[in-house]
Design an enzyme around this catalytic site. Structure first.
Site, PDB file in Angstrom:
ATOM      1  N   TYR A 165       0.830  -1.209   0.000  1.00  0.00           N
ATOM      2  CA  TYR A 165       0.000   0.000   0.000  1.00  0.00           C
ATOM      3  C   TYR A 165       0.862   1.255   0.000  1.00  0.00           C
ATOM      4  O   TYR A 165       0.660   2.170  -0.797  1.00  0.00           O
ATOM      5  CB  TYR A 165      -0.947  -0.012   1.210  1.00  0.00           C
ATOM      6  CG  TYR A 165      -2.075  -0.980   0.982  1.00  0.00           C
ATOM      7  CD1 TYR A 165      -3.250  -0.563   0.375  1.00  0.00           C
ATOM      8  CD2 TYR A 165      -1.933  -2.321   1.300  1.00  0.00           C
ATOM      9  CE1 TYR A 165      -4.261  -1.453   0.106  1.00  0.00           C
ATOM     10  CE2 TYR A 165      -2.944  -3.227   1.054  1.00  0.00           C
ATOM     11  CZ  TYR A 165      -4.105  -2.789   0.447  1.00  0.00           C
ATOM     12  OH  TYR A 165      -5.099  -3.672   0.166  1.00  0.00           O
ATOM     13  N   ASP A 184      10.160  -5.292  -5.402  1.00  0.00           N
ATOM     14  CA  ASP A 184       9.405  -6.144  -4.475  1.00  0.00           C
ATOM     15  C   ASP A 184       9.832  -7.586  -4.698  1.00  0.00           C
ATOM     16  O   ASP A 184      10.238  -7.954  -5.794  1.00  0.00           O
ATOM     17  CB  ASP A 184       7.893  -5.998  -4.685  1.00  0.00           C
ATOM     18  CG  ASP A 184       7.093  -6.358  -3.434  1.00  0.00           C
ATOM     19  OD1 ASP A 184       6.473  -5.458  -2.835  1.00  0.00           O
ATOM     20  OD2 ASP A 184       7.116  -7.551  -3.037  1.00  0.00           O
ATOM     21  N   LYS A 236       3.445  -8.380  -7.993  1.00  0.00           N
ATOM     22  CA  LYS A 236       3.346  -6.921  -7.844  1.00  0.00           C
ATOM     23  C   LYS A 236       4.220  -6.206  -8.884  1.00  0.00           C
ATOM     24  O   LYS A 236       3.820  -5.191  -9.453  1.00  0.00           O
ATOM     25  CB  LYS A 236       3.730  -6.499  -6.424  1.00  0.00           C
ATOM     26  CG  LYS A 236       2.675  -6.977  -5.425  1.00  0.00           C
ATOM     27  CD  LYS A 236       2.885  -6.452  -4.032  1.00  0.00           C
ATOM     28  CE  LYS A 236       1.746  -6.958  -3.155  1.00  0.00           C
ATOM     29  NZ  LYS A 236       1.909  -6.706  -1.746  1.00  0.00           N
ATOM     30  N   ASN A 238     -16.849   6.201  20.450  1.00  0.00           N
ATOM     31  CA  ASN A 238     -17.726   5.028  20.555  1.00  0.00           C
ATOM     32  C   ASN A 238     -18.244   4.851  21.986  1.00  0.00           C
ATOM     33  O   ASN A 238     -19.396   4.464  22.183  1.00  0.00           O
ATOM     34  CB  ASN A 238     -16.985   3.774  20.089  1.00  0.00           C
ATOM     35  CG  ASN A 238     -16.821   3.769  18.572  1.00  0.00           C
ATOM     36  OD1 ASN A 238     -17.549   4.460  17.865  1.00  0.00           O
ATOM     37  ND2 ASN A 238     -15.880   2.995  18.077  1.00  0.00           N
ATOM     38  N   TYR A 268      -4.599  21.465  26.244  1.00  0.00           N
ATOM     39  CA  TYR A 268      -4.593  20.212  27.021  1.00  0.00           C
ATOM     40  C   TYR A 268      -3.724  19.133  26.372  1.00  0.00           C
ATOM     41  O   TYR A 268      -3.810  17.971  26.766  1.00  0.00           O
ATOM     42  CB  TYR A 268      -6.002  19.611  27.185  1.00  0.00           C
ATOM     43  CG  TYR A 268      -6.971  20.429  28.004  1.00  0.00           C
ATOM     44  CD1 TYR A 268      -6.626  20.895  29.271  1.00  0.00           C
ATOM     45  CD2 TYR A 268      -8.240  20.719  27.525  1.00  0.00           C
ATOM     46  CE1 TYR A 268      -7.520  21.628  30.016  1.00  0.00           C
ATOM     47  CE2 TYR A 268      -9.139  21.451  28.271  1.00  0.00           C
ATOM     48  CZ  TYR A 268      -8.770  21.910  29.513  1.00  0.00           C
ATOM     49  OH  TYR A 268      -9.655  22.635  30.262  1.00  0.00           O
ATOM     50  N   CYS A 327     -13.629  20.711  39.029  1.00  0.00           N
ATOM     51  CA  CYS A 327     -14.552  20.184  38.004  1.00  0.00           C
ATOM     52  C   CYS A 327     -14.149  18.842  37.409  1.00  0.00           C
ATOM     53  O   CYS A 327     -14.911  17.883  37.479  1.00  0.00           O
ATOM     54  CB  CYS A 327     -14.713  21.204  36.887  1.00  0.00           C
ATOM     55  SG  CYS A 327     -15.508  22.703  37.473  1.00  0.00           S
TER      56      CYS A 327
HETATM   57  N1  NAD Z   1      -1.141   0.484   4.746  1.00  0.00           N
HETATM   58  C1  NAD Z   1      -1.216   1.663   5.295  1.00  0.00           C
HETATM   59  O1  NAD Z   1      -2.248   2.329   5.239  1.00  0.00           O
HETATM   60  C2  NAD Z   1      -0.043   2.224   6.027  1.00  0.00           C
HETATM   61  C3  NAD Z   1      -0.076   3.572   6.405  1.00  0.00           C
HETATM   62  C4  NAD Z   1       1.020   4.116   7.067  1.00  0.00           C
HETATM   63  C5  NAD Z   1       2.112   3.319   7.366  1.00  0.00           C
HETATM   64  N2  NAD Z   1       2.110   1.988   7.016  1.00  0.00           N
HETATM   65  C6  NAD Z   1       3.308   1.206   7.345  1.00  0.00           C
HETATM   66  O2  NAD Z   1       4.080   1.070   6.157  1.00  0.00           O
HETATM   67  C7  NAD Z   1       4.690  -0.215   6.101  1.00  0.00           C
HETATM   68  C8  NAD Z   1       4.236  -0.944   4.858  1.00  0.00           C
HETATM   69  O3  NAD Z   1       2.844  -1.149   4.943  1.00  0.00           O
HETATM   70  P1  NAD Z   1       2.014  -1.720   3.715  1.00  0.00           P
HETATM   71  O4  NAD Z   1       0.596  -1.712   4.124  1.00  0.00           O
HETATM   72  O5  NAD Z   1       2.417  -0.985   2.480  1.00  0.00           O
HETATM   73  O6  NAD Z   1       2.583  -3.232   3.688  1.00  0.00           O
HETATM   74  P2  NAD Z   1       2.279  -4.368   2.623  1.00  0.00           P
HETATM   75  O7  NAD Z   1       2.325  -5.643   3.349  1.00  0.00           O
HETATM   76  O8  NAD Z   1       1.078  -4.015   1.816  1.00  0.00           O
HETATM   77  O9  NAD Z   1       3.517  -4.276   1.635  1.00  0.00           O
HETATM   78  C9  NAD Z   1       4.817  -4.641   1.976  1.00  0.00           C
HETATM   79  C10 NAD Z   1       5.499  -5.086   0.687  1.00  0.00           C
HETATM   80  O10 NAD Z   1       6.880  -5.295   0.971  1.00  0.00           O
HETATM   81  C11 NAD Z   1       7.298  -6.401   0.201  1.00  0.00           C
HETATM   82  N3  NAD Z   1       8.554  -6.899   0.787  1.00  0.00           N
HETATM   83  C12 NAD Z   1       8.758  -7.556   1.942  1.00  0.00           C
HETATM   84  N4  NAD Z   1      10.063  -7.814   2.112  1.00  0.00           N
HETATM   85  C13 NAD Z   1      10.713  -7.299   1.048  1.00  0.00           C
HETATM   86  C14 NAD Z   1      12.079  -7.229   0.667  1.00  0.00           C
HETATM   87  N5  NAD Z   1      13.046  -7.740   1.424  1.00  0.00           N
HETATM   88  N6  NAD Z   1      12.388  -6.615  -0.482  1.00  0.00           N
HETATM   89  C15 NAD Z   1      11.425  -6.097  -1.264  1.00  0.00           C
HETATM   90  N7  NAD Z   1      10.106  -6.118  -0.950  1.00  0.00           N
HETATM   91  C16 NAD Z   1       9.758  -6.721   0.192  1.00  0.00           C
HETATM   92  C17 NAD Z   1       6.130  -7.379   0.282  1.00  0.00           C
HETATM   93  O11 NAD Z   1       6.180  -8.331  -0.760  1.00  0.00           O
HETATM   94  C18 NAD Z   1       4.952  -6.426   0.152  1.00  0.00           C
HETATM   95  O12 NAD Z   1       4.558  -6.238  -1.195  1.00  0.00           O
HETATM   96  C19 NAD Z   1       4.306  -0.903   7.408  1.00  0.00           C
HETATM   97  O13 NAD Z   1       5.317  -0.656   8.357  1.00  0.00           O
HETATM   98  C20 NAD Z   1       3.037  -0.216   7.804  1.00  0.00           C
HETATM   99  O14 NAD Z   1       2.834  -0.276   9.208  1.00  0.00           O
HETATM  100  C21 NAD Z   1       1.064   1.446   6.339  1.00  0.00           C
END
Ligand code: NAD
Length: 438
Positions: free
Chosen positions: A10, A30, A35, A225, A257, A268
């Protein structure tokens, strides 16, 4: 600029698409052949509004490609954005294995970029991860020294799935945790024209900020909630209540705050929280957030007591007794809990507050003083100098104007415990400064 994006989930696919559409030359990497294939065909590897169009457009302009081979992506890279997953381990701790593996690969290729390359972690990771765990991996794999031959930075991602592209182009601000000025400048150049205000901070602050933001977002959801649950039992329209609640941008949705300081108190907040807790119990409702706010406040008071007791000195001088400056209302002032505990333990204590004059404390406040703080009259001093001269540890308990300047007046060996962030720590030239939660 030439940008390598490692991890095309993502975060990585949105970054790749948006940056290439800003004119940067992007190579996505990747381990998933699927992908990579998607990007190569000009398609999005994930379901996300507008992403497919952006990827197709960038492919057409020749500004985006993808590969499974990191080494082939690295030559010429100005920046490498690491966006691989950081899942939870079984025990809830953070699993950095994917990021470490990705950093080892990036590190191996770093000597061959032909440039000063900045490696930017974008995955969510706890404070200490970038400098303590990943930089050593990069250095070991590359044989290079961070800061001399390559840079590191932490740039937390704040996108929300479903509106990720709009979030990228319409960000309020972009946080750049920079390991060096050069690394920070490189990231700033990449974000030129997007990302809202570019704010540079230290890497650990940027790492922490991501967790603080998400904790706060989660707290907001849970709080709203809980309000909903109690409103429903009361037959009250919860949406109406919260619509009105958020209209107050002075105290409710505002920085007010939200600065670490001392416990809340006064006539309060504690009383009203007890009442709503009691009402929710009558309904048999479990509202863990609202019901634990008072408990959290108690823990903060206990923390202040621990901090003061850490010093071997015995003579304590408390400056500021009412729960905030500019009032003489002592009811439920949290500092009195601290003082009461330490007086009970036999510490010699002197007290000062510009607004407390025992002759003028009347009514409910007077009864409260007589019942709850009988020691006050004999220990209160009208003269601040008297307390300063006869205390080893000075504890600032409210933000009365005259306490702000006491820093330079401290003598060698004296300790200042600031419970309310009233004193500028750099002004304490002779004594020691200790903040409660800073
Ligand atoms: N998804 C969100 O909305 C979001 C928002 C903010 C932060 N994050 C953070 O960003 C990070 C990534 O999240 P995401 O949702 O994109 O994860 P994801 O699981 O969708 O994607 C991770 C990708 O990394 C690839 N990958 C893993 N090891 C690899 C390597 N050694 N070399 C190359 N590619 C490799 C995987 O195949 C996968 O496609 C996480 O730490 C997450 O917490 C995510």
């Amino acid at each position: 600029m030439q940008v390598v994006v490692v991890g095309l989930g993502y975060v990585g696919s949105v970054c790749s698409a948006c940056l290439s559409n800003r004119g940067h030359s992007v190579v996505g990497v990747d381990t998933s052949g699927f992908k990579v294939e998607c990007i190569q065909r000009g398609m999005s590897p994930i379901v996300e509004k507008d992403l497919g169009e952006l990827i197709a457009a960038a492919r057409e302009k020749g500004l985006l490609r993808a590969t499974t081979d990191i080494a082939s992506a690295m030559p010429g890279a100005d920046l490498v954005l690491v966006c691989v997953g950081t899942p939870s381990a079984e025990d809830g701790s953070l699993d950095l294995d994917h990021v470490k593996r990705a950093c080892a690969e990036v590190g191996k290729a770093l000597p061959h970029t032909g440039k000063f390359t900045t490696v930017v972690m974008r995955s969510t990771m706890l404070p200490g991860s970038v400098l303590g765990e990943l930089t050593p991996v990069l250095e070991a794999a590359s044989g290079l020294k961070m800061g001399e031959s390559f840079g590191v930075a932490y740039n937390p991602e704040f996108l929300r799935e479903g509106t990720a592209v709009a979030d990228f182009f319409g960000a309020d601000y972009t946080i750049i945790g920079a390991g060096s000025e050069r690394a920070g400048e490189s990231l700033k150049a990449m974000y030129a024209g997007v990302g809202g205000e570019l704010m540079v901070t230290s890497i650990p602050s940027a790492e922490m900020l991501k967790y603080v933001n998400n904790s706060f977002h989660a707290l907001k959801v849970a709080f709203a909630n809980e309000v909903g649950r109690i409103c429903k039992r009361e037959g009250i329209d919860s949406h109406e209540v919260m619509r009105l609640m958020v209209r107050d941008t002075k105290l409710n949705l505002s920085p007010y705050y939200l600065s670490p300081g001392f416990a809340f108190g006064g006539s309060c907040l504690p009383k009203d929280l007890r009442a709503i807790q009691s009402r929710s119990r009558q309904h048999g409702l479990d509202l863990p957030v609202i019901q634990n706010i008072v408990r959290s406040n108690e823990v903060h008071i206990e923390e202040a007591i621990h901090l003061i007791e850490r010093f071997k000195h015995r003579r304590l001088g408390f400056l500021g007794l009412s729960f905030k400056a500019g009032t003489d209302d002592l009811r439920e002032s949290p500092i009195l809990r601290v003082i009461g505990t330490l007086v009970g333990k036999g510490y010699p204590v002197l007290l000062h507050d510009p607004n407390i004059d025992m002759e003028r404390v009347l009514g409910a406040n007077r009864r409260f003083v007589e019942d709850e703080v009988p020691y006050l009259t004999e220990r209160l001093r009208a003269d601040l100098d008297d307390v300063l001269a006869n205390s080893d540890v000075l504890i600032v308990g409210n933000r009365a104007a005259q306490y702000r300047d006491i820093g330079p007046r401290l003598k060698v060996g004296q300790v200042l415990v600031d419970l309310v962030a009233a004193v500028d720590r750099t002004s304490v030239t002779h004594g020691e400064y200790h903040g409660l939660a800073w």
